[in-house]
Enzyme design. Sequence first.
Site, mmCIF file in Angstrom:
data_model
loop_
_atom_site.group_PDB
_atom_site.id
_atom_site.type_symbol
_atom_site.label_atom_id
_atom_site.label_comp_id
_atom_site.label_asym_id
_atom_site.label_seq_id
_atom_site.Cartn_x
_atom_site.Cartn_y
_atom_site.Cartn_z
ATOM 1 N N SER A 89 -10.896 15.159 12.105
ATOM 2 C CA SER A 89 -9.442 15.204 11.909
ATOM 3 C C SER A 89 -8.729 14.416 13.008
ATOM 4 O O SER A 89 -9.130 14.472 14.175
ATOM 5 C CB SER A 89 -8.987 16.661 11.940
ATOM 6 O OG SER A 89 -7.581 16.730 11.816
ATOM 7 N N HIS A 126 -5.555 14.777 14.258
ATOM 8 C CA HIS A 126 -4.632 15.402 15.217
ATOM 9 C C HIS A 126 -5.336 16.151 16.340
ATOM 10 O O HIS A 126 -4.679 16.621 17.263
ATOM 11 C CB HIS A 126 -3.586 16.268 14.506
ATOM 12 C CG HIS A 126 -4.088 17.505 13.856
ATOM 13 N ND1 HIS A 126 -3.987 18.732 14.440
ATOM 14 C CD2 HIS A 126 -4.678 17.712 12.664
ATOM 15 C CE1 HIS A 126 -4.482 19.646 13.620
ATOM 16 N NE2 HIS A 126 -4.918 19.052 12.528
ATOM 17 N N CYS A 162 -4.139 27.643 12.450
ATOM 18 C CA CYS A 162 -4.040 27.443 11.004
ATOM 19 C C CYS A 162 -3.732 28.738 10.287
ATOM 20 O O CYS A 162 -3.265 28.740 9.160
ATOM 21 C CB CYS A 162 -5.345 26.877 10.467
ATOM 22 S SG CYS A 162 -6.043 25.675 11.563
ATOM 23 N N THR A 194 -9.057 19.635 6.436
ATOM 24 C CA THR A 194 -9.039 20.625 5.347
ATOM 25 C C THR A 194 -9.500 19.938 4.060
ATOM 26 O O THR A 194 -10.352 20.460 3.331
ATOM 27 C CB THR A 194 -7.617 21.210 5.180
ATOM 28 O OG1 THR A 194 -7.305 21.923 6.373
ATOM 29 C CG2 THR A 194 -7.513 22.135 3.984
HETATM 30 N N1 PLP Z 1 -11.912 22.614 10.926
HETATM 31 C C1 PLP Z 1 -11.671 23.018 12.186
HETATM 32 C C2 PLP Z 1 -12.812 23.490 13.024
HETATM 33 C C3 PLP Z 1 -10.369 22.983 12.706
HETATM 34 O O1 PLP Z 1 -10.143 23.396 13.966
HETATM 35 C C4 PLP Z 1 -9.323 22.519 11.877
HETATM 36 C C5 PLP Z 1 -7.916 22.482 12.348
HETATM 37 O O2 PLP Z 1 -7.532 22.983 13.327
HETATM 38 C C6 PLP Z 1 -9.629 22.108 10.574
HETATM 39 C C7 PLP Z 1 -10.927 22.178 10.134
HETATM 40 C C8 PLP Z 1 -8.547 21.635 9.640
HETATM 41 O O3 PLP Z 1 -8.127 20.367 10.005
HETATM 42 P P1 PLP Z 1 -6.739 19.758 9.464
HETATM 43 O O4 PLP Z 1 -5.662 20.463 10.223
HETATM 44 O O5 PLP Z 1 -6.853 18.305 9.788
HETATM 45 O O6 PLP Z 1 -6.678 20.002 8.003
#
Ligand code: PLP
Length: 351
Positions: free
Chosen positions: A174, A176, A298, A48
């Site tokens: 990312s 996780h 999310c 993010t």
């Molecule tokens: N972009 C995509 C395609 C994602 O699937 C995610 C999270 O699931 C993110 C961005 C955001 O990542 P983070 O959870 O590390 O902020």
Amino acid sequence: MRETYGNPSSLHSMGLRAEQAMEHARTAILSALGEIDSATLLFTSGATESNNTAILGTAARYGKRRHKIVTTTVEHASVRAACDALEARGFQIVRVAPSEQFTAEFAAQIDAETCLASMMLVNNETGHILPVAETFAAVKRAFPDVITHCDAVQGFLKLPFRANDLHADLISISGHKLHAAKGIGALWHRKGVRIGSLLYGGEQEHGLRPGTEAVPLICGFGAAVAELHPTLAARRAHCADLRAYAIEHLTSIAGVQIQSPPDGSPFLLSCSVQGLRSETLLHFLAAHKIFVSSGSACSKGKQSGVLQQFGIPRDRADSTIRISFCAENTIAEVDALCDQILQAQTTLIHK
Ligand code: PLP
């Protein structure tokens, strides 16, 4: 946390050891992205932040003269919302929908006013793989100064790619999604590409992301990447088998429809179960220790509208669950999922 607790900015030996551990992780991740010399990696709190930094940072640097951004209608919320925020500040945002002619349509929107082109590699709700390399190549051929950004969160170490081959200047990843800790991510950026900083403070991460680095999370991210990098092909093959098996068995259940494309990511499967709302099914499955998400995790169950962009009607989107596979999942677990979906239909659908 226990052995290398120093602050990487400290000059004493304990600080130096922390810095070395952090740089070791950076090298492991850069090498998994296929680039060590021509690029740098900025550690962030997750994708993010990486996406926000890429988009708002590019706008901050180039947006005075060029205030157009071209992106897609199917991006993750962190890209969509960052673009929305810039739109409210007067930027022109063009959002291109997925289609057969996507690359040509996307490239046709780029002009001398454009500062940024941003598109994801793998869609997180359906597993569609977007044609990033050919689209960014077309963008760069026509307008080499346009900064290209790819949200590669769902593709990194799941799809074989080298950062350079994507023709991207900035790439978000990312931790996780790779069994590392939550709250750690990175923004890869090609050397020489300058973006503005969102934060002000110290000189950490070349001043682009000031603040003491999250050394334990960074080291864990590096270790996860180093472990997963050599197993990409095997994990991919295993998940492709699980997904194919799931498709075969789920489609034999009346009312279940697969929404992911056959050639989508092996790690993801979106399906709808007619007559059951996503959240109801999700809680039923969770009670049996099967953890799936509804659309995008999310958005906490709120619909993003992305499924409709891929042609999935609203009522089916309301009944959608997203299944994620990893190397540790088994065929027996897919069987259990199918059994419990059948159970949910008998228990929850009142005929
Ligand atoms: N972009 C995509 C395609 C994602 O699937 C995610 C999270 O699931 C993110 C961005 C955001 O990542 P983070 O959870 O590390 O902020």
